[in-house]
Design a protein around this motif. Structure first.
Motif, PDB file in Angstrom:
ATOM      1  N   LEU A  46      -9.547  -0.583 -16.091  1.00 27.75           N
ATOM      2  CA  LEU A  46      -8.994  -1.946 -16.073  1.00 27.75           C
ATOM      3  C   LEU A  46      -7.522  -1.941 -15.684  1.00 27.75           C
ATOM      4  O   LEU A  46      -7.085  -2.750 -14.853  1.00 27.75           O
ATOM      5  CB  LEU A  46      -9.188  -2.620 -17.430  1.00 27.75           C
ATOM      6  N   VAL A  47      -6.758  -1.033 -16.273  1.00 24.45           N
ATOM      7  CA  VAL A  47      -5.336  -0.928 -15.931  1.00 24.45           C
ATOM      8  C   VAL A  47      -5.187  -0.567 -14.455  1.00 24.45           C
ATOM      9  O   VAL A  47      -4.365  -1.157 -13.736  1.00 24.45           O
ATOM     10  CB  VAL A  47      -4.627   0.105 -16.840  1.00 24.45           C
ATOM     11  N   ALA A  48      -5.989   0.398 -13.982  1.00 29.42           N
ATOM     12  CA  ALA A  48      -5.923   0.806 -12.572  1.00 29.42           C
ATOM     13  C   ALA A  48      -6.260  -0.354 -11.651  1.00 29.42           C
ATOM     14  O   ALA A  48      -5.598  -0.552 -10.622  1.00 29.42           O
ATOM     15  CB  ALA A  48      -6.874   1.979 -12.324  1.00 29.42           C
ATOM     16  N   ASN A  49      -7.264  -1.170 -11.999  1.00 30.61           N
ATOM     17  CA  ASN A  49      -7.630  -2.307 -11.157  1.00 30.61           C
ATOM     18  C   ASN A  49      -6.538  -3.366 -11.111  1.00 30.61           C
ATOM     19  O   ASN A  49      -6.329  -3.991 -10.079  1.00 30.61           O
ATOM     20  CB  ASN A  49      -8.964  -2.908 -11.604  1.00 30.61           C
ATOM     21  N   ILE A  50      -5.834  -3.556 -12.214  1.00 26.32           N
ATOM     22  CA  ILE A  50      -4.703  -4.488 -12.212  1.00 26.32           C
ATOM     23  C   ILE A  50      -3.613  -3.962 -11.271  1.00 26.32           C
ATOM     24  O   ILE A  50      -3.074  -4.706 -10.445  1.00 26.32           O
ATOM     25  CB  ILE A  50      -4.158  -4.705 -13.640  1.00 26.32           C
ATOM     26  N   VAL A  51      -3.319  -2.672 -11.395  1.00 26.57           N
ATOM     27  CA  VAL A  51      -2.320  -2.053 -10.512  1.00 26.57           C
ATOM     28  C   VAL A  51      -2.782  -2.136  -9.059  1.00 26.57           C
ATOM     29  O   VAL A  51      -1.992  -2.470  -8.169  1.00 26.57           O
ATOM     30  CB  VAL A  51      -2.057  -0.589 -10.935  1.00 26.57           C
ATOM     31  N   PHE A  52      -4.069  -1.867  -8.793  1.00 24.41           N
ATOM     32  CA  PHE A  52      -4.599  -1.952  -7.430  1.00 24.41           C
ATOM     33  C   PHE A  52      -4.425  -3.355  -6.860  1.00 24.41           C
ATOM     34  O   PHE A  52      -4.066  -3.523  -5.698  1.00 24.41           O
ATOM     35  CB  PHE A  52      -6.082  -1.579  -7.378  1.00 24.41           C
ATOM     36  N   GLY A  53      -4.705  -4.360  -7.676  1.00 24.14           N
ATOM     37  CA  GLY A  53      -4.546  -5.741  -7.226  1.00 24.14           C
ATOM     38  C   GLY A  53      -3.109  -6.062  -6.875  1.00 24.14           C
ATOM     39  O   GLY A  53      -2.837  -6.775  -5.904  1.00 24.14           O
ATOM     40  N   ILE A  54      -2.178  -5.529  -7.650  1.00 15.12           N
ATOM     41  CA  ILE A  54      -0.754  -5.776  -7.404  1.00 15.12           C
ATOM     42  C   ILE A  54      -0.290  -5.056  -6.145  1.00 15.12           C
ATOM     43  O   ILE A  54       0.343  -5.662  -5.276  1.00 15.12           O
ATOM     44  CB  ILE A  54       0.092  -5.352  -8.625  1.00 15.12           C
ATOM     45  N   ILE A  55      -0.614  -3.766  -6.025  1.00 13.48           N
ATOM     46  CA  ILE A  55      -0.096  -3.005  -4.879  1.00 13.48           C
ATOM     47  C   ILE A  55      -0.796  -3.349  -3.563  1.00 13.48           C
ATOM     48  O   ILE A  55      -0.252  -3.102  -2.496  1.00 13.48           O
ATOM     49  CB  ILE A  55      -0.158  -1.474  -5.116  1.00 13.48           C
ATOM     50  N   SER A  56      -1.989  -3.941  -3.636  1.00 16.35           N
ATOM     51  CA  SER A  56      -2.710  -4.297  -2.409  1.00 16.35           C
ATOM     52  C   SER A  56      -2.475  -5.748  -2.015  1.00 16.35           C
ATOM     53  O   SER A  56      -2.990  -6.200  -0.996  1.00 16.35           O
ATOM     54  CB  SER A  56      -4.202  -4.066  -2.593  1.00 16.35           C
ATOM     55  N   PHE A  57      -1.714  -6.477  -2.825  1.00 15.74           N
ATOM     56  CA  PHE A  57      -1.460  -7.900  -2.599  1.00 15.74           C
ATOM     57  C   PHE A  57      -2.756  -8.687  -2.459  1.00 15.74           C
ATOM     58  O   PHE A  57      -2.852  -9.624  -1.676  1.00 15.74           O
ATOM     59  CB  PHE A  57      -0.559  -8.112  -1.375  1.00 15.74           C
ATOM     60  N   GLY A  58      -3.778  -8.285  -3.206  1.00 14.74           N
ATOM     61  CA  GLY A  58      -5.049  -9.002  -3.223  1.00 14.74           C
ATOM     62  C   GLY A  58      -5.957  -8.736  -2.044  1.00 14.74           C
ATOM     63  O   GLY A  58      -6.985  -9.388  -1.899  1.00 14.74           O
ATOM     64  N   ASN A  59      -5.619  -7.785  -1.183  1.00 15.39           N
ATOM     65  CA  ASN A  59      -6.459  -7.446  -0.030  1.00 15.39           C
ATOM     66  C   ASN A  59      -7.746  -6.788  -0.551  1.00 15.39           C
ATOM     67  O   ASN A  59      -7.722  -5.671  -1.044  1.00 15.39           O
ATOM     68  CB  ASN A  59      -5.701  -6.503   0.905  1.00 15.39           C
ATOM     69  N   VAL A  60      -8.886  -7.501  -0.409  1.00 20.09           N
ATOM     70  CA  VAL A  60     -10.139  -7.025  -1.004  1.00 20.09           C
ATOM     71  C   VAL A  60     -10.629  -5.719  -0.385  1.00 20.09           C
ATOM     72  O   VAL A  60     -11.276  -4.911  -1.058  1.00 20.09           O
ATOM     73  CB  VAL A  60     -11.251  -8.102  -0.954  1.00 20.09           C
ATOM     74  N   VAL A  61     -10.324  -5.491   0.893  1.00 15.64           N
ATOM     75  CA  VAL A  61     -10.757  -4.248   1.539  1.00 15.64           C
ATOM     76  C   VAL A  61      -9.997  -3.063   0.946  1.00 15.64           C
ATOM     77  O   VAL A  61     -10.585  -2.030   0.629  1.00 15.64           O
ATOM     78  CB  VAL A  61     -10.564  -4.329   3.070  1.00 15.64           C
ATOM     79  N   VAL A  62      -8.695  -3.229   0.766  1.00 12.46           N
ATOM     80  CA  VAL A  62      -7.883  -2.163   0.164  1.00 12.46           C
ATOM     81  C   VAL A  62      -8.341  -1.908  -1.268  1.00 12.46           C
ATOM     82  O   VAL A  62      -8.498  -0.755  -1.685  1.00 12.46           O
ATOM     83  CB  VAL A  62      -6.379  -2.514   0.214  1.00 12.46           C
ATOM     84  N   VAL A  63      -8.567  -2.970  -2.030  1.00 17.50           N
ATOM     85  CA  VAL A  63      -9.034  -2.817  -3.412  1.00 17.50           C
ATOM     86  C   VAL A  63     -10.385  -2.104  -3.445  1.00 17.50           C
ATOM     87  O   VAL A  63     -10.618  -1.236  -4.293  1.00 17.50           O
ATOM     88  CB  VAL A  63      -9.109  -4.185  -4.130  1.00 17.50           C
ATOM     89  N   ALA A  64     -11.277  -2.422  -2.514  1.00 13.72           N
ATOM     90  CA  ALA A  64     -12.592  -1.769  -2.465  1.00 13.72           C
ATOM     91  C   ALA A  64     -12.437  -0.268  -2.235  1.00 13.72           C
ATOM     92  O   ALA A  64     -13.112   0.537  -2.896  1.00 13.72           O
ATOM     93  CB  ALA A  64     -13.458  -2.391  -1.375  1.00 13.72           C
ATOM     94  N   TRP A  65     -11.557   0.134  -1.324  1.00  9.03           N
ATOM     95  CA  TRP A  65     -11.359   1.566  -1.073  1.00  9.03           C
ATOM     96  C   TRP A  65     -10.660   2.246  -2.246  1.00  9.03           C
ATOM     97  O   TRP A  65     -10.958   3.403  -2.567  1.00  9.03           O
ATOM     98  CB  TRP A  65     -10.591   1.792   0.225  1.00  9.03           C
ATOM     99  N   LEU A  66      -9.751   1.548  -2.901  1.00  8.42           N
ATOM    100  CA  LEU A  66      -9.120   2.113  -4.094  1.00  8.42           C
ATOM    101  C   LEU A  66     -10.150   2.291  -5.205  1.00  8.42           C
ATOM    102  O   LEU A  66     -10.101   3.264  -5.967  1.00  8.42           O
ATOM    103  CB  LEU A  66      -7.951   1.241  -4.554  1.00  8.42           C
ATOM    104  N   ASN A  67     -11.124   1.372  -5.278  1.00  5.68           N
ATOM    105  CA  ASN A  67     -12.196   1.516  -6.271  1.00  5.68           C
ATOM    106  C   ASN A  67     -13.122   2.693  -5.945  1.00  5.68           C
ATOM    107  O   ASN A  67     -13.647   3.334  -6.855  1.00  5.68           O
ATOM    108  CB  ASN A  67     -12.988   0.218  -6.407  1.00  5.68           C
ATOM    109  N   VAL A  68     -13.322   2.983  -4.662  1.00  7.73           N
ATOM    110  CA  VAL A  68     -14.079   4.182  -4.289  1.00  7.73           C
ATOM    111  C   VAL A  68     -13.329   5.410  -4.792  1.00  7.73           C
ATOM    112  O   VAL A  68     -13.915   6.307  -5.397  1.00  7.73           O
ATOM    113  CB  VAL A  68     -14.305   4.267  -2.763  1.00  7.73           C
ATOM    114  N   LEU A  69     -12.029   5.435  -4.552  1.00  4.84           N
ATOM    115  CA  LEU A  69     -11.204   6.550  -5.024  1.00  4.84           C
ATOM    116  C   LEU A  69     -11.291   6.676  -6.546  1.00  4.84           C
ATOM    117  O   LEU A  69     -11.470   7.774  -7.078  1.00  4.84           O
ATOM    118  CB  LEU A  69      -9.751   6.354  -4.585  1.00  4.84           C
ATOM    119  N   LEU A  70     -11.192   5.555  -7.237  1.00  8.25           N
ATOM    120  CA  LEU A  70     -11.281   5.560  -8.703  1.00  8.25           C
ATOM    121  C   LEU A  70     -12.644   6.066  -9.179  1.00  8.25           C
ATOM    122  O   LEU A  70     -12.731   6.846 -10.127  1.00  8.25           O
ATOM    123  CB  LEU A  70     -11.020   4.156  -9.248  1.00  8.25           C
TER     124      LEU A  70
END
Length: 158
Positions: A32-56
């Motif tokens: 949950l903390v990582a997803n909040i950070v991902f949302g902040i650093i990706s500026f809400g870009n869903v594609v970037v968040v999706a790839w960060l979630n693959v990494l996670l």
């Protein structure tokens, strides 16, 4: 803290439901903390968040396997279902990140991913499998006494 690290990094032995819940809740909080950070650093870009979630999911694969396999062994099971579950989870994350099986639709000025029917059915089947795994890992009592995989963790703690 050493017990938590050992819980999440080793595959030896068996664990009871309480230890499994401690491990899984720890992973959920970190995710949950990582997803909040991902949302902040990706500026809400869903594609970037999706790839960060693959990494996670790749990072969490080993700790999830460690606590899951010890729990399955507590139920005198070799954990094949856990391995299948984790593999499907990674595949679904990759499908999400690559956009395979998804059509992008404009909904009130916001582009939203809409899954194809086959992907929706695959997610539904995975959800049912996830409920099965949750019951197996989190709710059903382990084997009383020694089993194929070692001593009863409840008796060892006493």
């Amino acid at each position: 803290m050493d017990k938590l690290v050992s819980l999440l990094t080793t595959t030896e032995g068996r664990i009871g439901r309480q230890q499994w819940w401690i491990g899984i809740v720890s992973l959920i909080v970190i995710a949950l903390v990582a997803n909040i950070v991902f949302g902040i650093i990706s500026f809400g870009n869903v594609v970037v968040v999706a790839w960060l979630n693959v990494l996670l999911s790749v990072v969490f694969l080993w700790p999830g396997y460690c606590i899951g396999i010890k729990r399955r062994r507590d139920r005198n099971n070799d954990g094949t279902d856990l391995k299948i579950f984790l593999a499907i989870s990674v595949v679904l994350n990759l499908l999400s990140a690559t956009g395979i099986g998804v059509t992008w639709t404009d909904m009130g000025g916001v582009m939203m991913p809409v899954p194809a029917m086959w992907l929706s059915l695959l997610n539904l089947a995975f959800g049912i499998f996830a409920i099965y795994m949750l019951v197996q890992l989190g709710f059903l009592k382990g084997t009383t006494g020694t089993n194929t995989y070692g001593a009863d963790p409840l008796n060892a703690a006493a």
